[in-house]
Design a protein around this motif. Structure first.
Motif, PDB file in Angstrom:
ATOM      1  N   VAL A 164     -15.253 -56.222  16.438  1.00 56.04           N
ATOM      2  CA  VAL A 164     -16.496 -55.696  15.841  1.00 56.04           C
ATOM      3  C   VAL A 164     -17.587 -56.750  15.990  1.00 56.04           C
ATOM      4  N   SER A 165     -17.225 -57.997  15.662  1.00 57.33           N
ATOM      5  CA  SER A 165     -18.180 -59.094  15.716  1.00 57.33           C
ATOM      6  C   SER A 165     -18.706 -59.307  17.144  1.00 57.33           C
ATOM      7  N   GLY A 166     -17.811 -59.239  18.132  1.00 54.17           N
ATOM      8  CA  GLY A 166     -18.211 -59.419  19.534  1.00 54.17           C
ATOM      9  C   GLY A 166     -19.265 -58.403  19.956  1.00 54.17           C
ATOM     10  N   LEU A 167     -19.091 -57.146  19.540  1.00 59.91           N
ATOM     11  CA  LEU A 167     -20.049 -56.093  19.908  1.00 59.91           C
ATOM     12  C   LEU A 167     -21.339 -56.229  19.102  1.00 59.91           C
ATOM     13  N   ALA A 168     -21.192 -56.626  17.837  1.00 59.88           N
ATOM     14  CA  ALA A 168     -22.366 -56.738  16.950  1.00 59.88           C
ATOM     15  C   ALA A 168     -23.318 -57.834  17.419  1.00 59.88           C
ATOM     16  N   LYS A 169     -22.801 -58.782  18.175  1.00 65.44           N
ATOM     17  CA  LYS A 169     -23.639 -59.891  18.637  1.00 65.44           C
ATOM     18  C   LYS A 169     -24.462 -59.529  19.878  1.00 65.44           C
ATOM     19  N   VAL A 170     -24.175 -58.411  20.503  1.00 62.71           N
ATOM     20  CA  VAL A 170     -24.898 -58.039  21.723  1.00 62.71           C
ATOM     21  C   VAL A 170     -26.332 -57.616  21.379  1.00 62.71           C
ATOM     22  N   GLU A 171     -27.272 -58.268  22.024  1.00 66.95           N
ATOM     23  CA  GLU A 171     -28.677 -58.018  21.746  1.00 66.95           C
ATOM     24  C   GLU A 171     -29.092 -56.605  22.153  1.00 66.95           C
ATOM     25  N   GLU A 253     -15.576 -54.431   5.619  1.00 67.50           N
ATOM     26  CA  GLU A 253     -15.764 -55.766   6.218  1.00 67.50           C
ATOM     27  C   GLU A 253     -16.557 -55.672   7.524  1.00 67.50           C
ATOM     28  N   ALA A 254     -16.313 -54.619   8.277  1.00 62.13           N
ATOM     29  CA  ALA A 254     -17.079 -54.409   9.518  1.00 62.13           C
ATOM     30  C   ALA A 254     -18.559 -54.213   9.198  1.00 62.13           C
ATOM     31  N   TYR A 255     -18.831 -53.563   8.074  1.00 66.66           N
ATOM     32  CA  TYR A 255     -20.216 -53.311   7.645  1.00 66.66           C
ATOM     33  C   TYR A 255     -20.944 -54.639   7.423  1.00 66.66           C
ATOM     34  N   VAL A 256     -20.267 -55.555   6.760  1.00 71.27           N
ATOM     35  CA  VAL A 256     -20.868 -56.872   6.492  1.00 71.27           C
ATOM     36  C   VAL A 256     -21.120 -57.610   7.813  1.00 71.27           C
ATOM     37  N   ILE A 257     -20.135 -57.549   8.713  1.00 76.97           N
ATOM     38  CA  ILE A 257     -20.282 -58.221  10.015  1.00 76.97           C
ATOM     39  C   ILE A 257     -21.463 -57.643  10.796  1.00 76.97           C
ATOM     40  N   ALA A 258     -21.535 -56.310  10.846  1.00 78.35           N
ATOM     41  CA  ALA A 258     -22.630 -55.657  11.579  1.00 78.35           C
ATOM     42  C   ALA A 258     -23.979 -56.077  10.989  1.00 78.35           C
ATOM     43  N   HIS A 259     -24.086 -55.990   9.680  1.00 76.33           N
ATOM     44  CA  HIS A 259     -25.368 -56.298   9.031  1.00 76.33           C
ATOM     45  C   HIS A 259     -25.734 -57.768   9.144  1.00 76.33           C
ATOM     46  N   THR A 260     -24.746 -58.650   9.104  1.00 75.90           N
ATOM     47  CA  THR A 260     -25.006 -60.089   9.281  1.00 75.90           C
ATOM     48  C   THR A 260     -25.633 -60.338  10.651  1.00 75.90           C
ATOM     49  N   THR A 266     -21.861 -47.478  12.233  1.00 77.75           N
ATOM     50  CA  THR A 266     -21.720 -46.021  12.258  1.00 77.75           C
ATOM     51  C   THR A 266     -20.254 -45.710  12.586  1.00 77.75           C
ATOM     52  N   ALA A 267     -19.841 -44.463  12.366  1.00 80.18           N
ATOM     53  CA  ALA A 267     -18.435 -44.139  12.625  1.00 80.18           C
ATOM     54  C   ALA A 267     -18.262 -42.681  13.027  1.00 80.18           C
ATOM     55  N   ALA A 268     -17.316 -42.463  13.944  1.00 72.86           N
ATOM     56  CA  ALA A 268     -16.907 -41.105  14.307  1.00 72.86           C
ATOM     57  C   ALA A 268     -15.752 -40.755  13.375  1.00 72.86           C
ATOM     58  N   VAL A 269     -15.903 -39.676  12.637  1.00 68.19           N
ATOM     59  CA  VAL A 269     -14.928 -39.357  11.588  1.00 68.19           C
ATOM     60  C   VAL A 269     -14.459 -37.908  11.678  1.00 68.19           C
ATOM     61  N   PHE A 270     -13.457 -37.565  10.871  1.00 65.70           N
ATOM     62  CA  PHE A 270     -12.955 -36.197  10.843  1.00 65.70           C
ATOM     63  C   PHE A 270     -13.941 -35.283  10.096  1.00 65.70           C
ATOM     64  N   PRO A 271     -13.816 -33.949  10.288  1.00 64.04           N
ATOM     65  CA  PRO A 271     -14.899 -33.024   9.929  1.00 64.04           C
ATOM     66  C   PRO A 271     -15.534 -33.189   8.537  1.00 64.04           C
ATOM     67  N   TYR A 272     -14.740 -33.254   7.476  1.00 60.66           N
ATOM     68  CA  TYR A 272     -15.318 -33.516   6.152  1.00 60.66           C
ATOM     69  C   TYR A 272     -14.275 -34.274   5.333  1.00 60.66           C
ATOM     70  N   PRO A 273     -14.682 -34.964   4.256  1.00 56.65           N
ATOM     71  CA  PRO A 273     -13.788 -35.949   3.633  1.00 56.65           C
ATOM     72  C   PRO A 273     -12.390 -35.451   3.248  1.00 56.65           C
ATOM     73  N   GLU A 274     -12.270 -34.296   2.599  1.00 58.13           N
ATOM     74  CA  GLU A 274     -10.927 -33.845   2.192  1.00 58.13           C
ATOM     75  C   GLU A 274     -10.046 -33.554   3.395  1.00 58.13           C
ATOM     76  N   MET A 275     -10.663 -33.029   4.437  1.00 62.15           N
ATOM     77  CA  MET A 275      -9.920 -32.709   5.650  1.00 62.15           C
ATOM     78  C   MET A 275      -9.462 -34.003   6.336  1.00 62.15           C
TER      79      MET A 275
END
Ligand SMILES: [Zn+2]
Length: 376
Positions: A164-171, A253-260, A266-275
């Motif tokens: 995550v950190s490696g990608l987050a550092k890309v300008e 933790e990825a959120y903190v790394i990205a924001h730092t 962002t995330a690709a997720v399943f259709p809705y939370p209960e599902m």
């Protein structure tokens, strides 16, 4: 004269405050009109964004990528989610090309499922273990590319976060985009079951993860019971919740790394939370994340187009009060151009802030016509 003057003065003193109020109102109106105009001209697509997922092959030339990006931009796409196989170098090469086409770039990565990961492969113990004792390292469920890591182990988790950190550092990247941020499917989408000749009416041990020593002992520390001894782990809520929390811990933790690094998550997720909870142990309405792109792929679930509106609305409602936006993921293969048009309208009507198409190269000319003609 004096009286006249004093009356004039009095009238003036009454008139001045009124004039002052009018001028303030006019100024406010003027400024807000300018702001409204600026908003429209600066970013017309802020209110409804069009995205597409694409996978990049490093062997392709810059010219070929530029052509692809230009095509997306010309058809109204605002953002590309690029899978580079978690390669920051390839991503850094593609960002300027995408930017040249005026596209926003998101670094799409396989997160917990790590097929072809040369570092992870050196550590067989990092891989998730099923309830029947099989490791995804050498005996993956369903398909060969299902190489799920244990989300709990310190080392496998640290490895994921280093990526995550490696990608987050890309300008120039707008977000790191987590995909496969969950457990392996305990239930496959119903539309895919015939393909695997499977019946999944209960949680089957073969598809139930992770029962490695670390997961079991971490769980025991908190709950003083061993899930391996449970007669029916499917109804053990602590065990379920423990696993939802392992996924959440990686995301947060990825959120903190990205924001730092000045990026979003962002995330690709399943259709809705209960599902998502039911099928893959993913409860994305509880995550620290900037935007979610639920994959509302109706054909996978034998659902009709109107279900895209239903699932979108459900997710939007579950995110109420949170600072997370939702963009609906649409699976275009098998859809008519009219279906695509209806899907976009349903997503918008139900509160999505955009739609993302899977995937860019699969979009047909007829579908492009509809996407290009879509009025935001
Ligand atoms: Zn584990």
């Amino acid at each position: 004269m004096q009286m006249e003057n004093s009356r004039v003065m009095r009238n003036r003193s009454k008139a001045y405050p009124r004039l002052w109020v009018y001028s303030v109102i006019l100024t406010v109106l003027y400024i807000s009109t300018i702001q409204a105009q600026q908003k429209e001209t600066v970013s017309t697509h802020e209110d409804f964004k069009l995205w597409t997922w694409i996978t990049a092959d490093a062997k392709r030339s810059d010219a070929s990528f530029q052509e692809e990006f230009d095509k997306y931009a010309a058809n109204g796409i605002d953002a590309v989610l690029i899978n580079t196989g978690t390669d920051p170098k390839l991503l850094a090469r593609l960002v300027p090309l995408a930017k040249k086409s005026q596209l926003e770039v998101h670094a799409w990565m396989f997160t917990v499922n790590r097929p072809g990961d040369k570092i992870a492969e050196q550590h067989p113990e990092w891989y998730a273990i099923s309830r029947d004792g099989k490791s995804t390292y050498d005996d993956p469920p369903y398909v060969e590319y299902y190489k799920w890591l244990c989300p709990t182990r310190k080392e496998s988790k640290a490895h994921i976060l280093s990526l995550v950190s490696g990608l987050a550092k890309v300008e120039g990247v707008t977000s790191v985009h987590l995909d496969y941020i969950r457990y392996s499917d305990i239930f496959l989408p119903i539309g895919l079951l015939p393909k695997y000749n499977l019946l999944q009416d209960i949680e089957l041990p073969r598809y139930d993860f992770c029962y490695c020593d670390v997961c079991v002992s971490e769980f025991e520390k908190i709950h003083h019971k061993n899930p391996k001894n449970s007669e029916n782990p499917a109804i053990d809520m602590e065990w379920k919740n423990f696993r939802l929390n392992q996924v959440k811990a990686i995301v947060d933790e990825a959120y903190v790394i990205a924001h730092t690094n000045g990026k979003q998550l962002t995330a690709a997720v399943f259709p809705y939370p209960e599902m998502a909870d039911h099928m893959v142990r993913q409860r994305w309405d509880k995550w620290d994340v900037d935007a979610v792109l639920p994959m509302i792929y109706n054909s996978f679930y034998n659902e009709e187009i109107d279900w895209i509106g239903y699932a979108t609305g459900q997710g939007v409602s579950d995110l109420k009060g949170k600072n997370v936006v939702l963009h609906t993921g649409i699976y275009v293969p098998g859809m008519s151009a009219e279906d695509v048009s209806t899907a976009i309208q349903l997503a918008k009507k139900n509160g999505a802030k955009g739609v993302s198409f899977f995937d860019g190269p699969a979009i047909t000319e007829g579908q492009w016509e509809v996407i290009k003609g879509f009025t935001r």
